[in-house]
Design a protein around this motif. Structure first.
Motif, mmCIF file in Angstrom:
data_model
loop_
_atom_site.group_PDB
_atom_site.id
_atom_site.type_symbol
_atom_site.label_atom_id
_atom_site.label_comp_id
_atom_site.label_asym_id
_atom_site.label_seq_id
_atom_site.Cartn_x
_atom_site.Cartn_y
_atom_site.Cartn_z
ATOM 1 N N VAL A 102 -8.578 -1.382 -1.456
ATOM 2 C CA VAL A 102 -7.908 -2.677 -1.258
ATOM 3 C C VAL A 102 -7.385 -3.250 -2.580
ATOM 4 O O VAL A 102 -6.213 -3.652 -2.659
ATOM 5 C CB VAL A 102 -8.821 -3.672 -0.513
ATOM 6 C CG1 VAL A 102 -8.205 -5.050 -0.479
ATOM 7 C CG2 VAL A 102 -9.089 -3.173 0.893
ATOM 8 N N PRO A 103 -8.190 -3.272 -3.648
ATOM 9 C CA PRO A 103 -7.627 -3.768 -4.912
ATOM 10 C C PRO A 103 -6.455 -2.915 -5.411
ATOM 11 O O PRO A 103 -5.529 -3.437 -6.017
ATOM 12 C CB PRO A 103 -8.790 -3.703 -5.903
ATOM 13 C CG PRO A 103 -10.002 -3.535 -5.107
ATOM 14 C CD PRO A 103 -9.619 -3.044 -3.765
ATOM 15 N N PHE A 108 -0.847 -2.435 -6.470
ATOM 16 C CA PHE A 108 0.368 -1.661 -6.189
ATOM 17 C C PHE A 108 1.495 -2.588 -5.740
ATOM 18 O O PHE A 108 2.634 -2.440 -6.166
ATOM 19 C CB PHE A 108 0.066 -0.610 -5.115
ATOM 20 C CG PHE A 108 1.197 0.321 -4.839
ATOM 21 C CD1 PHE A 108 1.420 1.415 -5.656
ATOM 22 C CD2 PHE A 108 2.041 0.121 -3.762
ATOM 23 C CE1 PHE A 108 2.456 2.295 -5.405
ATOM 24 C CE2 PHE A 108 3.083 0.988 -3.501
ATOM 25 C CZ PHE A 108 3.291 2.070 -4.320
ATOM 26 N N GLU A 109 1.163 -3.550 -4.873
ATOM 27 C CA GLU A 109 2.191 -4.475 -4.397
ATOM 28 C C GLU A 109 2.703 -5.366 -5.523
ATOM 29 O O GLU A 109 3.881 -5.707 -5.561
ATOM 30 C CB GLU A 109 1.659 -5.348 -3.269
ATOM 31 C CG GLU A 109 2.774 -6.141 -2.635
ATOM 32 C CD GLU A 109 2.327 -7.410 -1.963
ATOM 33 O OE1 GLU A 109 3.184 -8.019 -1.312
ATOM 34 O OE2 GLU A 109 1.170 -7.804 -2.115
ATOM 35 N N LYS A 110 1.818 -5.748 -6.455
ATOM 36 C CA LYS A 110 2.250 -6.603 -7.570
ATOM 37 C C LYS A 110 3.213 -5.879 -8.502
ATOM 38 O O LYS A 110 4.042 -6.506 -9.151
ATOM 39 C CB LYS A 110 1.036 -7.071 -8.391
ATOM 40 C CG LYS A 110 0.023 -7.845 -7.597
ATOM 41 C CD LYS A 110 0.547 -9.173 -7.165
ATOM 42 C CE LYS A 110 -0.497 -9.910 -6.358
ATOM 43 N NZ LYS A 110 0.022 -10.993 -5.594
ATOM 44 N N LEU A 111 3.122 -4.553 -8.556
ATOM 45 C CA LEU A 111 3.950 -3.766 -9.464
ATOM 46 C C LEU A 111 5.194 -3.174 -8.802
ATOM 47 O O LEU A 111 6.015 -2.570 -9.487
ATOM 48 C CB LEU A 111 3.110 -2.635 -10.077
ATOM 49 C CG LEU A 111 1.888 -3.088 -10.875
ATOM 50 C CD1 LEU A 111 1.068 -1.884 -11.310
ATOM 51 C CD2 LEU A 111 2.294 -3.931 -12.066
ATOM 52 N N THR A 112 5.324 -3.326 -7.498
ATOM 53 C CA THR A 112 6.459 -2.756 -6.764
ATOM 54 C C THR A 112 7.163 -3.867 -5.981
ATOM 55 O O THR A 112 6.686 -5.002 -5.938
ATOM 56 C CB THR A 112 5.974 -1.662 -5.787
ATOM 57 O OG1 THR A 112 5.040 -2.233 -4.876
ATOM 58 C CG2 THR A 112 5.331 -0.497 -6.535
ATOM 59 N N PRO A 113 8.276 -3.536 -5.338
ATOM 60 C CA PRO A 113 8.947 -4.547 -4.515
ATOM 61 C C PRO A 113 8.017 -5.089 -3.420
ATOM 62 O O PRO A 113 7.133 -4.375 -2.948
ATOM 63 C CB PRO A 113 10.119 -3.792 -3.898
ATOM 64 C CG PRO A 113 10.381 -2.673 -4.841
ATOM 65 C CD PRO A 113 9.049 -2.297 -5.412
ATOM 66 N N GLY A 120 0.591 1.388 -0.851
ATOM 67 C CA GLY A 120 -0.506 1.515 -1.804
ATOM 68 C C GLY A 120 -1.826 1.769 -1.107
ATOM 69 O O GLY A 120 -2.645 2.573 -1.566
ATOM 70 N N LEU A 121 -2.045 1.091 0.028
ATOM 71 C CA LEU A 121 -3.277 1.286 0.782
ATOM 72 C C LEU A 121 -3.357 2.703 1.336
ATOM 73 O O LEU A 121 -4.398 3.359 1.239
ATOM 74 C CB LEU A 121 -3.365 0.260 1.915
ATOM 75 C CG LEU A 121 -4.662 0.246 2.708
ATOM 76 C CD1 LEU A 121 -5.845 -0.062 1.808
ATOM 77 C CD2 LEU A 121 -4.574 -0.760 3.834
ATOM 78 N N ALA A 123 -1.797 5.371 0.145
ATOM 79 C CA ALA A 123 -1.974 6.281 -0.992
ATOM 80 C C ALA A 123 -3.410 6.256 -1.503
ATOM 81 O O ALA A 123 -3.991 7.307 -1.807
ATOM 82 C CB ALA A 123 -1.010 5.904 -2.115
ATOM 83 N N ALA A 124 -4.006 5.062 -1.592
ATOM 84 C CA ALA A 124 -5.388 4.959 -2.062
ATOM 85 C C ALA A 124 -6.357 5.608 -1.081
ATOM 86 O O ALA A 124 -7.307 6.288 -1.497
ATOM 87 C CB ALA A 124 -5.756 3.493 -2.278
ATOM 88 N N MET A 125 -6.131 5.422 0.209
ATOM 89 C CA MET A 125 -7.004 6.048 1.205
ATOM 90 C C MET A 125 -6.876 7.565 1.172
ATOM 91 O O MET A 125 -7.878 8.282 1.281
ATOM 92 C CB MET A 125 -6.690 5.499 2.596
ATOM 93 C CG MET A 125 -7.122 4.054 2.752
ATOM 94 S SD MET A 125 -6.547 3.256 4.256
ATOM 95 C CE MET A 125 -7.342 4.184 5.513
ATOM 96 N N ALA A 126 -5.660 8.073 1.004
ATOM 97 C CA ALA A 126 -5.449 9.517 0.911
ATOM 98 C C ALA A 126 -6.109 10.083 -0.338
ATOM 99 O O ALA A 126 -6.748 11.147 -0.292
ATOM 100 C CB ALA A 126 -3.961 9.832 0.912
ATOM 101 N N ALA A 127 -5.976 9.382 -1.455
ATOM 102 C CA ALA A 127 -6.612 9.840 -2.698
ATOM 103 C C ALA A 127 -8.134 9.825 -2.567
ATOM 104 O O ALA A 127 -8.808 10.764 -2.998
ATOM 105 C CB ALA A 127 -6.165 8.976 -3.867
#
Length: 146
Positions: A102-103, A108-113, A120-121, A123-127
């Motif tokens: 979640v963080p 991720f959202e703060k750094l992207t559109p 980001g969620l 990608a983080a879950m997949a990682a």
């Protein structure tokens, strides 16, 4: 549901991810206030993310030290320090990375559109799933499936 078996500093596998959550958020809030950042979610999320990644690394190293030994045939893994029958090096890392999803999506959202926090969620879950599976196969599966 199994029991926890630890000795010495093997207990950090369950405590460190939770401690990193609290300390990371507190540190993020403190740094955000010091830098006069107006964003409410950004600094705590970044602090938790950094804390959980560090916790995952430390928990893996603790599990590596406590649950493995070097033999002439190669590294031998055990379940001497485990939670529910699974090695602390796997379960502790999985918990820490799961908390960090979640963080990571907030950061991720703060750094992207705007509106890409879901990416980001995912990608983080997949990682997290990939790292968790890799650690399980390399360290826990030979002991549990044997």
């Amino acid at each position: 549901m199994g029991r926890a078996k630890t000795t010495g500093y093997g207990w950090v596998g369950s405590v460190l991810p939770l401690l990193a959550l609290v300390l990371g958020a507190s540190l993020g809030i403190g740094v955000g206030a010091w830098l006069k950042v107006e964003d409410v979610f950004g600094p705590p999320a970044l602090g938790v993310l950094a804390g959980e990644v560090a916790a995952a690394a430390v928990v893996f190293l603790v599990g590596f030290r406590k649950n493995s030994s070097w033999t002439p045939e190669g590294r031998r893994w055990t379940r001497k320090h485990s939670y529910g029958g699974h090695g602390v090096q796997w379960l502790g890392v999985t918990i820490a990375l799961a908390i960090a999803t979640v963080p990571f999506s907030i950061t991720f959202e703060k750094l992207t559109p705007p509106g890409l926090d879901w990416a980001g969620l995912v990608a983080a879950m997949a990682a997290t799933a990939g790292v968790s599976r890799l650690i399980y196969v390399k360290t826990c599966a030979p002991v549990i499936d044997a």
